[in-house]
Scaffold this active site. Structure first.
Site, PDB file in Angstrom:
ATOM      1  N   GLY A   8      58.218  22.597 -35.374  1.00 53.15           N
ATOM      2  CA  GLY A   8      58.851  23.585 -36.260  1.00 53.15           C
ATOM      3  C   GLY A   8      57.859  24.147 -37.258  1.00 53.15           C
ATOM      4  O   GLY A   8      58.210  24.486 -38.398  1.00 53.15           O
ATOM      5  N   GLY A  11      58.004  27.672 -39.488  1.00 58.40           N
ATOM      6  CA  GLY A  11      59.054  27.889 -40.483  1.00 58.40           C
ATOM      7  C   GLY A  11      58.515  27.911 -41.905  1.00 58.40           C
ATOM      8  O   GLY A  11      57.305  27.825 -42.138  1.00 58.40           O
ATOM      9  N   GLN A  12      59.434  28.018 -42.862  1.00 50.15           N
ATOM     10  CA  GLN A  12      59.057  28.156 -44.283  1.00 50.15           C
ATOM     11  C   GLN A  12      58.150  27.010 -44.746  1.00 50.15           C
ATOM     12  O   GLN A  12      57.115  27.244 -45.376  1.00 50.15           O
ATOM     13  CB  GLN A  12      60.327  28.192 -45.157  1.00 50.15           C
ATOM     14  CG  GLN A  12      60.038  28.502 -46.615  1.00 50.15           C
ATOM     15  CD  GLN A  12      61.138  28.032 -47.576  1.00 50.15           C
ATOM     16  OE1 GLN A  12      62.082  27.353 -47.195  1.00 50.15           O
ATOM     17  NE2 GLN A  12      60.995  28.403 -48.831  1.00 50.15           N
ATOM     18  N   ASP A  34      55.891  25.171 -32.204  1.00 51.04           N
ATOM     19  CA  ASP A  34      57.198  25.753 -32.526  1.00 51.04           C
ATOM     20  C   ASP A  34      57.731  26.417 -31.250  1.00 51.04           C
ATOM     21  O   ASP A  34      56.984  26.640 -30.299  1.00 51.04           O
ATOM     22  CB  ASP A  34      57.065  26.804 -33.643  1.00 51.04           C
ATOM     23  CG  ASP A  34      58.365  27.022 -34.406  1.00 51.04           C
ATOM     24  OD1 ASP A  34      58.463  26.591 -35.564  1.00 51.04           O
ATOM     25  OD2 ASP A  34      59.302  27.629 -33.828  1.00 51.04           O
ATOM     26  N   ILE A  35      59.012  26.754 -31.292  1.00 46.19           N
ATOM     27  CA  ILE A  35      59.617  27.509 -30.199  1.00 46.19           C
ATOM     28  C   ILE A  35      59.337  29.004 -30.407  1.00 46.19           C
ATOM     29  O   ILE A  35      59.469  29.807 -29.507  1.00 46.19           O
ATOM     30  CB  ILE A  35      61.132  27.216 -30.137  1.00 46.19           C
ATOM     31  CG1 ILE A  35      61.731  27.583 -28.800  1.00 46.19           C
ATOM     32  CG2 ILE A  35      61.872  27.872 -31.276  1.00 46.19           C
ATOM     33  CD1 ILE A  35      63.169  27.136 -28.648  1.00 46.19           C
ATOM     34  N   TYR A 139      74.873  20.755 -39.886  1.00 43.46           N
ATOM     35  CA  TYR A 139      73.499  20.495 -40.359  1.00 43.46           C
ATOM     36  C   TYR A 139      73.465  19.178 -41.152  1.00 43.46           C
ATOM     37  O   TYR A 139      72.655  18.285 -40.877  1.00 43.46           O
ATOM     38  CB  TYR A 139      73.051  21.671 -41.220  1.00 43.46           C
ATOM     39  CG  TYR A 139      71.720  21.533 -41.915  1.00 43.46           C
ATOM     40  CD1 TYR A 139      70.540  21.392 -41.198  1.00 43.46           C
ATOM     41  CD2 TYR A 139      71.630  21.586 -43.318  1.00 43.46           C
ATOM     42  CE1 TYR A 139      69.309  21.302 -41.841  1.00 43.46           C
ATOM     43  CE2 TYR A 139      70.410  21.500 -43.966  1.00 43.46           C
ATOM     44  CZ  TYR A 139      69.256  21.355 -43.230  1.00 43.46           C
ATOM     45  OH  TYR A 139      68.043  21.270 -43.874  1.00 43.46           O
ATOM     46  N   LYS A 143      71.738  15.578 -40.107  1.00 41.28           N
ATOM     47  CA  LYS A 143      70.654  14.995 -40.905  1.00 41.28           C
ATOM     48  C   LYS A 143      71.010  13.590 -41.408  1.00 41.28           C
ATOM     49  O   LYS A 143      70.166  12.703 -41.416  1.00 41.28           O
ATOM     50  CB  LYS A 143      70.303  15.913 -42.080  1.00 41.28           C
ATOM     51  CG  LYS A 143      69.576  17.196 -41.662  1.00 41.28           C
ATOM     52  CD  LYS A 143      68.136  16.926 -41.231  1.00 41.28           C
ATOM     53  CE  LYS A 143      67.379  18.207 -40.946  1.00 41.28           C
ATOM     54  NZ  LYS A 143      65.957  17.995 -40.647  1.00 41.28           N
TER      55      LYS A 143
HETATM   56  P1  NAD Z   1      62.779  26.898 -40.970  1.00 35.44           P
HETATM   57  O1  NAD Z   1      64.101  27.283 -40.380  1.00 35.44           O
HETATM   58  O2  NAD Z   1      62.015  27.896 -41.756  1.00 35.44           O
HETATM   59  O3  NAD Z   1      61.830  26.339 -39.831  1.00 35.44           O
HETATM   60  C1  NAD Z   1      62.319  25.529 -38.783  1.00 35.44           C
HETATM   61  C2  NAD Z   1      61.483  25.836 -37.565  1.00 35.44           C
HETATM   62  O4  NAD Z   1      62.026  25.082 -36.479  1.00 35.44           O
HETATM   63  C3  NAD Z   1      61.534  27.328 -37.159  1.00 35.44           C
HETATM   64  O5  NAD Z   1      60.233  27.876 -37.115  1.00 35.44           O
HETATM   65  C4  NAD Z   1      62.175  27.306 -35.778  1.00 35.44           C
HETATM   66  O6  NAD Z   1      61.621  28.255 -34.869  1.00 35.44           O
HETATM   67  C5  NAD Z   1      61.875  25.862 -35.326  1.00 35.44           C
HETATM   68  N1  NAD Z   1      62.787  25.436 -34.275  1.00 35.44           N
HETATM   69  C6  NAD Z   1      64.125  25.609 -34.190  1.00 35.44           C
HETATM   70  N2  NAD Z   1      64.571  25.129 -33.009  1.00 35.44           N
HETATM   71  C7  NAD Z   1      63.489  24.622 -32.368  1.00 35.44           C
HETATM   72  C8  NAD Z   1      63.305  23.993 -31.123  1.00 35.44           C
HETATM   73  N3  NAD Z   1      64.323  23.807 -30.263  1.00 35.44           N
HETATM   74  N4  NAD Z   1      62.068  23.584 -30.781  1.00 35.44           N
HETATM   75  C9  NAD Z   1      61.013  23.783 -31.614  1.00 35.44           C
HETATM   76  N5  NAD Z   1      61.119  24.399 -32.791  1.00 35.44           N
HETATM   77  C10 NAD Z   1      62.356  24.813 -33.185  1.00 35.44           C
HETATM   78  O7  NAD Z   1      63.020  25.576 -41.816  1.00 35.44           O
HETATM   79  P2  NAD Z   1      62.139  25.010 -43.023  1.00 35.44           P
HETATM   80  O8  NAD Z   1      62.736  25.513 -44.257  1.00 35.44           O
HETATM   81  O9  NAD Z   1      60.710  25.193 -42.753  1.00 35.44           O
HETATM   82  O10 NAD Z   1      62.532  23.469 -42.900  1.00 35.44           O
HETATM   83  C11 NAD Z   1      61.726  22.515 -42.259  1.00 35.44           C
HETATM   84  C12 NAD Z   1      62.460  21.191 -42.271  1.00 35.44           C
HETATM   85  O11 NAD Z   1      62.727  20.829 -43.615  1.00 35.44           O
HETATM   86  C13 NAD Z   1      63.808  21.236 -41.545  1.00 35.44           C
HETATM   87  O12 NAD Z   1      63.976  20.051 -40.832  1.00 35.44           O
HETATM   88  C14 NAD Z   1      64.812  21.344 -42.661  1.00 35.44           C
HETATM   89  O13 NAD Z   1      66.012  20.741 -42.331  1.00 35.44           O
HETATM   90  C15 NAD Z   1      64.116  20.605 -43.783  1.00 35.44           C
HETATM   91  N6  NAD Z   1      64.562  21.087 -45.104  1.00 35.44           N
HETATM   92  C16 NAD Z   1      64.205  22.328 -45.570  1.00 35.44           C
HETATM   93  C17 NAD Z   1      64.641  22.748 -46.818  1.00 35.44           C
HETATM   94  C18 NAD Z   1      64.274  24.087 -47.382  1.00 35.44           C
HETATM   95  O14 NAD Z   1      64.804  24.475 -48.429  1.00 35.44           O
HETATM   96  N7  NAD Z   1      63.371  24.843 -46.762  1.00 35.44           N
HETATM   97  C19 NAD Z   1      65.433  21.893 -47.591  1.00 35.44           C
HETATM   98  C20 NAD Z   1      65.825  20.670 -47.065  1.00 35.44           C
HETATM   99  C21 NAD Z   1      65.347  20.255 -45.828  1.00 35.44           C
HETATM  100  C1  AKB Z   2      69.514  24.977 -46.497  1.00 35.79           C
HETATM  101  O1  AKB Z   2      69.932  25.663 -47.439  1.00 35.79           O
HETATM  102  O2  AKB Z   2      70.097  24.819 -45.428  1.00 35.79           O
HETATM  103  C2  AKB Z   2      68.222  24.232 -46.711  1.00 35.79           C
HETATM  104  C3  AKB Z   2      68.486  22.869 -47.218  1.00 35.79           C
HETATM  105  C4  AKB Z   2      68.747  22.639 -48.644  1.00 35.79           C
HETATM  106  O3  AKB Z   2      68.511  21.934 -46.459  1.00 35.79           O
HETATM  107  N1  AKB Z   2      67.392  24.993 -47.591  1.00 35.79           N
END
Ligand code: NAD
Ligand code: AKB
Length: 309
Positions: A8, A11-12, A34-35, A139, A143
């Site tokens: 992944g 992603g962000q 990533d996908i 979600y 988790k």
């Molecule tokens: P994001 O959605 O920006 O990135 C997730 C990535 O996963 C994407 O690039 C997507 O293409 C990839 N993905 C989805 N399905 C896939 C698959 N089948 N195979 C491979 N890749 C796949 O999310 P993020 O904000 O970068 O979050 C990263 C992790 O941190 C996640 O597990 C999320 O639950 C966790 N998280 C994020 C936040 C936040 O605020 N950003 C908060 C809490 C937890």
């Molecule tokens: C979302 O809003 O889904 C994420 C998180 C807090 O897990 N940023």
């Protein structure tokens, strides 16, 4: 020498975590995956659908991977569009990754959890590490179940898996997609580009948030902590700041008096209403000396300064 795979990674969080890991371990020791196509011509990027177990095993074996930062997931708002797929990506793929460690193919795993593990019955203020978990989004359900499996694999198979419950993450380099806390990044982009923002959450919706540099530093600190200090193997609460859209608007207006905020809550309001408003992260502070650096004013300044450029 460690060889790290980040799933992944487009992603962000992934885009910035990969850079931080490469600074630490060397460019060619961190494989991004990533996908989604990588648009940066990264020579150390591979396409990987995390549900493709065979391809995952091939990548781990071919590249002699020792650690996986398993970020791939579908976030809270998008997760509700396709619950079964979300369960599959968020939970079943995590089990594939845990099994790689159980079978001795890798040594260490990072699993990001979230404040979305909380639900309507969870105490809202200074939510304790050990509390009621009754999430109502797929979600959050995936988790919290993932966290329990991490603990199970640690206790029963000795797997070194470490995890953080991130709050909403704020950064200026990448726009988030599919989450409920996304407003807290979008607002800065729109403030700079349009001078106005229409918020999909109500003005008094208080949520825990964190600047991305703190989140990434915390992640690396947890992963480097001596194993005996990592006492919680479900997932650590981690906190920094907590604010409402209204409070954030007031701070943006101090820098941009003409900024106009309007509110049009959508289905994400219900998700946000089920989450905690602030988090007690004393276990992380005690066990591995976690400390955040960015307060809410620092976040406003760093976001507006960088996006204005
Ligand atoms: P994001 O959605 O920006 O990135 C997730 C990535 O996963 C994407 O690039 C997507 O293409 C990839 N993905 C989805 N399905 C896939 C698959 N089948 N195979 C491979 N890749 C796949 O999310 P993020 O904000 O970068 O979050 C990263 C992790 O941190 C996640 O597990 C999320 O639950 C966790 N998280 C994020 C936040 C936040 O605020 N950003 C908060 C809490 C937890
Ligand atoms: C979302 O809003 O889904 C994420 C998180 C807090 O897990 N940023």
């Amino acid at each position: 020498m460690e060889k790290i795979l980040v799933t992944g990674s487009s992603g962000q969080i992934g885009l910035e975590l990969v850079d931080a890991l490469r600074d630490k371990y060397g460019e060619d020791n961190v494989l991004a995956s990533d996908i989604k196509e990588n648009t940066n011509d990264d020579p150390y990027f591979v396409m990987l659908d995390i549900l493709n177990k065979q391809r995952l095993i091939e990548i781990v074996t071919d590249h002699k991977i020792t650690q996986i930062y398993h970020l791939a997931a579908i976030l809270s708002a998008h997760g509700e569009w396709n619950p079964k797929k979300t369960w599959n990506v968020n939970l079943n793929a995590t089990l594939h990754v845990l099994n790689l460690a159980k079978e001795g193919l890798i040594k260490k795993i990072f699993f990001p959890s979230t404040i979305a593990v909380h639900g309507p019955n969870t105490p809202k203020k200074q939510t304790n590490q050990f509390t009621d978990f009754s999430p109502e989004t797929v979600y959050g359900m995936s988790k919290i179940t993932g966290e329990l499996w991490c603990n199970y694999y640690h206790k029963n198979y000795g797997v070194d898996v470490r995890s953080i419950r991130y709050p909403g993450i704020i950064g200026w380099k990448n726009k988030p997609q599919g989450g409920t806390t996304d407003y807290a990044v979008e607002i800065f982009y729109d403030a700079v580009e349009k001078g106005a923002y229409e918020c999909f959450l109500g003005k008094d919706t208080r949520l825990p948030m964190m600047y991305i540099d703190d989140a990434i530093r915390g992640t690396l600190e947890l992963m480097e902590a001596p194993a005996e200090n990592v006492k919680i193997r479900t997932s650590y609460n981690l906190a920094a700041v907590s604010f409402t859209p209204d409070e954030l608007t007031a701070l943006i207006k101090e820098r941009m008096p003409s900024f106009v905020m309007s509110y049009k809550p959508d289905q994400r309001q219900q998700i946000a209403d089920g989450w905690s408003q602030s988090i007690d992260d004393s276990e992380a502070r005690k066990d591995w000396n976690w400390n955040h650096k960015y307060g809410v004013k620092d976040i406003v300044n760093v976001m507006l300064d960088n996006l204005s450029k």
